[in-house]
Design an enzyme around this catalytic site. Structure first.
Site: not given
Length: 163
Positions: A70, A121, A133
């Site tokens: 990510c 994240h 993402h």
């Protein structure tokens, strides 16, 4: 024993696994200037970027079409579209720019999540509650902030202003 500790570090660090190797472009300032590209043009660029990366599998520490994590995807997107160098880890990216409320999100803002005890994240906000993402299960994709999972994991948003 070394392998055990390496595995433990990778598990605990999630998306923020790689060491920082690039400097920020003075993005820690408190200024929240608009991005140099209008929002609609930036979203079009992000969608083109997405089409190039769509489905690329998740790979911890990855930064290529063979696998990307990510924070690596965020680094590549900002580098390729805005010529900005961001730090490599989610943890460092969470310190950039200025913290903004979820209701004030604009295209290009970072959206950050706490997905586990020590894992974080990051994604890039598009518009209409959508963000780009690299998912650990589905690779590079677009998800919705109003999805039950992401609503529960939402942590903060950051606006990065180029200097």
């Amino acid at each position: 024993m070394r392998l055990f500790f390496l595995a433990l570090v990778l598990i605990l660090s999630g998306c923020s696994s790689s060491p920082s190797s690039v400097a920020t472009t003075n993005a820690k300032s408190d200024s929240v200037a608009p991005l140099p590209v209008p929002s609609s043009q930036l979203e079009a660029k992000l969608m083109n970027f997405y089409l190039q990366w769509q489905g690329t599998r998740y790979r911890l520490g990855g930064m290529s079409q063979h696998g990307v994590d990510c924070s690596g995807l965020v680094v590549l997107a900002y580098r390729d579209m805005l010529a900005l160098q961001l730090p490599r880890t989610t943890e460092e990216q969470a310190q950039l720019g200025k913290k903004i409320s979820k209701v004030n999100l604009r295209t290009g803002d970072l959206v950050l999540f706490k997905t586990g005890w020590s894992t974080r994240h990051v994604g890039i906000y598009l518009s209409d509650s959508r963000f780009l993402h690299a998912s650990t299960s589905q690779g590079v994709m677009i998800s919705r902030l109003d999805n039950r999972y992401w609503q529960q994991k939402y942590w903060q948003s950051r606006r990065i202003s180029p200097q």
